[in-house]
Scaffold this motif. Structure first.
Motif, PDB file in Angstrom:
ATOM      1  N   ARG A  74       0.656  -1.332   0.222  1.00  0.00           N
ATOM      2  CA  ARG A  74       0.198   0.010   0.214  1.00  0.00           C
ATOM      3  C   ARG A  74       1.010   1.470  -0.191  1.00  0.00           C
ATOM      4  O   ARG A  74       0.566   2.388   0.788  1.00  0.00           O
ATOM      5  CB  ARG A  74      -1.100   0.016   1.239  1.00  0.00           C
ATOM      6  N   ALA A  75       1.498   1.379  -0.920  1.00  0.00           N
ATOM      7  CA  ALA A  75       2.279   2.925  -0.938  1.00  0.00           C
ATOM      8  C   ALA A  75       1.703   4.132  -1.506  1.00  0.00           C
ATOM      9  O   ALA A  75       0.995   3.091  -2.680  1.00  0.00           O
ATOM     10  CB  ALA A  75       3.804   2.882  -1.972  1.00  0.00           C
ATOM     11  N   PRO A  76       2.312   4.660  -1.418  1.00  0.00           N
ATOM     12  CA  PRO A  76       1.204   5.823  -0.697  1.00  0.00           C
ATOM     13  C   PRO A  76       1.629   6.501  -2.901  1.00  0.00           C
ATOM     14  O   PRO A  76       2.795   6.472  -2.891  1.00  0.00           O
ATOM     15  CB  PRO A  76       1.783   6.867   0.075  1.00  0.00           C
ATOM     16  N   GLY A  77       0.970   7.196  -3.749  1.00  0.00           N
ATOM     17  CA  GLY A  77       1.134   7.695  -4.772  1.00  0.00           C
ATOM     18  C   GLY A  77       0.818   7.077  -6.100  1.00  0.00           C
ATOM     19  O   GLY A  77       0.722   5.380  -5.862  1.00  0.00           O
TER      20      GLY A  77
ATOM     21  N   ARG B   8       1.245   3.995  -8.838  1.00  0.00           N
ATOM     22  CA  ARG B   8       2.023   2.434  -8.667  1.00  0.00           C
ATOM     23  C   ARG B   8       3.526   3.105  -9.556  1.00  0.00           C
ATOM     24  O   ARG B   8       3.686   3.453 -10.442  1.00  0.00           O
ATOM     25  CB  ARG B   8       1.222   1.109  -9.634  1.00  0.00           C
TER      26      ARG B   8
END
Length: 87
Positions: free
Chosen positions: A11-14, A16
């Motif tokens: 669930r990395a922000p920003g 893909r």
């Protein structure tokens, strides 16, 4: 090389992240042609030079290239392709 790469957080922000293969192509292009990162042509379909540089830095911090070097040496040694008398 893919098994050696650090995983991306689920669930990395920003947006893909750009695929690793495209970043590697950009990194190799810059290093082979000895150009500045900002001069990486976008027409190649790789990521931007800044993205490629950040990915290279991330991989270096994770020790990917040291592991890759050791893996290649082990495979070459196992195949009898290393001549240690010359090292």
């Amino acid at each position: 090389m893919e098994p050696l790469l650090p995983p991306w957080p689920q669930r990395a922000p920003g947006p893909r992240p750009v695929p690793d293969r495209l970043c590697l192509q950009g990194i190799l292009y810059v290093l082979h042609n000895d150009i500045a990162w900002q001069l990486l042509p976008l027409e190649l379909g790789c990521a931007s030079g800044q993205t490629c540089w950040r990915r290279l830095d991330r991989w270096q911090q994770a020790g990917v290239f040291d592991q890759l070097h050791r893996t290649l040496l082990a495979e070459l040694n196992g195949a009898g392709e290393l001549y240690w008398s010359r090292a």
